[in-house]
Structures are given as C-alpha cells and as structure tokens.
Design an enzyme around this catalytic site. Structure first.
Site, mmCIF file in Angstrom:
data_model
loop_
_atom_site.group_PDB
_atom_site.id
_atom_site.type_symbol
_atom_site.label_atom_id
_atom_site.label_comp_id
_atom_site.label_asym_id
_atom_site.label_seq_id
_atom_site.Cartn_x
_atom_site.Cartn_y
_atom_site.Cartn_z
ATOM 1 N N GLY A 16 0.823 -1.217 0.000
ATOM 2 C CA GLY A 16 0.000 0.000 0.000
ATOM 3 C C GLY A 16 0.847 1.254 0.000
ATOM 4 C CB ALA A 17 4.274 1.776 -0.764
ATOM 5 C CG ASN A 94 1.240 1.343 4.879
ATOM 6 O OD1 ASN A 94 1.033 2.090 5.842
ATOM 7 N ND2 ASN A 94 0.826 1.650 3.649
ATOM 8 C CB SER A 136 -5.455 2.002 13.912
ATOM 9 O OG SER A 136 -6.211 3.118 14.346
ATOM 10 C CE1 TYR A 149 -8.684 1.402 9.074
ATOM 11 C CE2 TYR A 149 -8.831 2.231 11.316
ATOM 12 C CZ TYR A 149 -8.131 2.096 10.135
ATOM 13 O OH TYR A 149 -6.873 2.644 10.023
ATOM 14 C CB VAL A 150 -12.516 -0.861 15.634
ATOM 15 C CG1 VAL A 150 -11.987 -1.120 17.030
ATOM 16 C CG2 VAL A 150 -12.823 0.593 15.465
ATOM 17 C CB ALA A 151 -13.303 -5.815 14.484
ATOM 18 C CE LYS A 153 -5.158 -0.596 10.422
ATOM 19 N NZ LYS A 153 -4.234 -1.055 9.345
ATOM 20 C CB ILE A 182 -1.435 9.895 9.970
ATOM 21 C CG1 ILE A 182 -0.881 9.279 11.268
ATOM 22 C CG2 ILE A 182 -0.334 10.185 8.960
ATOM 23 C CD1 ILE A 182 0.066 10.129 12.062
#
Ligand SMILES: NC(=O)c1ccc[n+]([C@@H]2O[C@H](COP(=O)([O-])OP(=O)(O)OC[C@H]3O[C@@H](n4cnc5c(N)ncnc54)[C@H](O)[C@@H]3O)[C@@H](O)[C@H]2O)c1
Length: 246
Positions: A16-17, A94, A136, A149-151, A153, A182
């Site tokens: 993912g760069a 990433n 995160s 997203y939370v779960a 990460k 960020i």
C-alpha cells in the site's frame, strides 16, 4: 560525525505504498539506502510520479501491482520481489482500507499474515529479517464509528504479538506502529476539507498539530534499523500523545 541509519544492500517491501504512510515509508527506507519494492493496486500510470519522486533518493523503487486482499497475490508479491532482487530483509505491512467487513478482514488481517508467512522462510534461511505492521490506536480507543475497521486492526495488533513470538527464534523481529490522526486520503474521507479536519482534531492533540505520514515513517525506519535490535513484539503509538495524554 552524525549518526546515520544505513540500509544499503537491504531490500524492503512496503504494501500500500502508492500514497500516504506507505509512500512516506518507502521514501524514507530508500533514503536510508534500501532497495524498495512498492506494492499497491493502482495503475502503472498512477504510480509513476511516486516512483519518480522516490527515485530522487538515488534508489529507484520497483513497483509490483498486486491486490493483496487475494491470498495468492501475497505469495506472488514475495515471489516476484525475490525473483527481482534475490533477497528480502524488510516487510512493512501497511496497506489499509475503510471498506466492508470482508475486505477489511482480507487486507488488515489475512494479507498481513499471508505476506509475513510468505517472507518468513526466506528470512529464516538467512536468520534475519524485520517485519513492521501498521495497526491503529482505534484498537484501544474503540475508534470513530467503523466497527469493521477497529476489529480488523485489532487483528493486526494481535498478529504482531503472535508473529513476534513465533518468528523471533528464526531471527525475524516483528513490531508494529499504532498511528492516529495522520493526514492522508484515508482520514480525509470523513471531512469536507483539511481545515475542517484540523479544526476537529487539533483541540484533542497535546502537540497541537495533526500527524503527517513522515511522522509514522520515522518510527518504521527505527524498527527496521539496528537501533531496534532488541525490540520485538512492541507496538509503538504514534499519535502525538492524543490517546494517553490528550
Ligand atoms: N491516516 C491515519 O490517521 C491512520 C491512522 C491509523 C492507522 N492508519 C493505517 O495506516 C496505513 C496506511 O494508511 P494511510 O492513512 O496512508 O491510507 P491511504 O489510503 O493514504 O493509503 C493506503 C494505501 O493502501 C493501498 N491499498 C488498498 N487496498 C490495497 C490492496 N488490496 N492491495 C494493495 N494495496 C492496497 C491504497 O491503494 C493506498 O495506496 C493503513 O493500514 C491504515 O489503516 C492510518
């Protein structure tokens, strides 16, 4: 003489760069002398300016276009990088998304682990390697309304500990960075403008600024360098103090 981090001769894959934190990380690793392999899903045309910019470091990055939400692509990414450069010293997991449950799980959890498993044997043969996972702070705070997203990460968080425990005897150190606030396209999906985003976050930030991709890349560089030779299974928060003292 000033201390320098020297990654000359090392090969690093950053997933993912093509933008954001991954791009800043690829740029910094290249500046430190590493040959960088960029993975992303964007077209050759889209990634070209990124490659040109990183190429100014004197190390021309190599682009491998693979959607790592597909398990086989994780293995192919590593195989193609090895075919091109013959070694992989560093893997930065990433790539990240705000997406539905299945895609979030496929990228934040499965791809992170399949890419790591794919580099593991090669790194183990040489008895050395570094893996850095990007999770995160939402894992600890509950985040801002995106449960998938939370779960997922959190999966990246716990897999960091799992990998650190199982890979370290092979000579591979695994750590993670836990960023928040960020500036990137991902965070901007929730705000109409940068001003609105800054107005929301700055009052919560002890350092009175938001973070930038380079703030995270600096921590990743540390975790890829000899300076962190006894750090394993660590998850470093890079959020300007928001979570603990904000
Ligand atoms: N920006 C933040 O405040 C913040 C906070 C905490 C964690 N993070 C994490 O940092 C990482 C980078 O996020 P960012 O803010 O730079 O986001 P970003 O959206 O700017 O960059 C993410 C990159 O991942 C790539 N990508 C998406 N799906 C992919 C796939 N299937 N295969 C390969 N590449 C894929 C995208 O094309 C993009 O280039 C993510 O893991 C994110 O969850 C970011």
């Amino acid at each position: 003489m000033a201390y320098t981090i020297d990654l000359d001769g090392k090969v690093a894959i950053v997933t993912g760069a093509a933008k954001g934190i991954g791009k800043a990380t690829a740029n910094l690793l290249a500046k430190a002398g590493a040959q960088v392999v960029i993975d992303d899903i964007v077209s050759q045309e889209t990634v070209k300016p990124v490659l040109d910019e990183i190429g100014l470091t004197g190390k021309q990055p190599f682009y491998i276009q693979k959607d790592i939400s597909v398990e086989e692509n994780c293995r192919e990414l590593v195989k193609d990088a090895l075919a091109q450069f013959g070694r992989i010293d560093i893997l930065v997991n990433n790539a990240g998304v705000v997406a539905d449950w299945d895609k979030s799980y496929a990228i934040h959890v499965k791809a992170l682990h399949f890419c790591s498993e794919a580099v593991k044997d090669h790194m183990a043969e040489r008895g050395s390697g570094r893996i850095v996972n990007i999770t995160s702070t939402c894992v600890l705070t509950g985040g801002t309304g995106i449960p998938q997203y939370v779960a997922t990460k959190a999966g990246a968080y716990s897999l960091t500990r799992y990998q650190a425990k199982t890979y370290a005897p092979l000579g591979i150190l695994v750590n993670a960075v836990m960023p928040a606030v960020i500036m990137s396209d991902m965070i901007m999906t929730r705000y109409a403008s940068e001003e609105e985003m800054q107005a929301h976050y700055i009052p919560q930030m002890p350092v009175r600024r938001i973070g930038y991709p380079e703030d995270v890349a600096n921590v990743v560089l540390f975790l890829c360098s000899d300076l962190s030779s006894f750090v394993n299974g660590e998850i470093i928060v890079a959020d300007g103090g928001r979570m603990y003292v904000g």
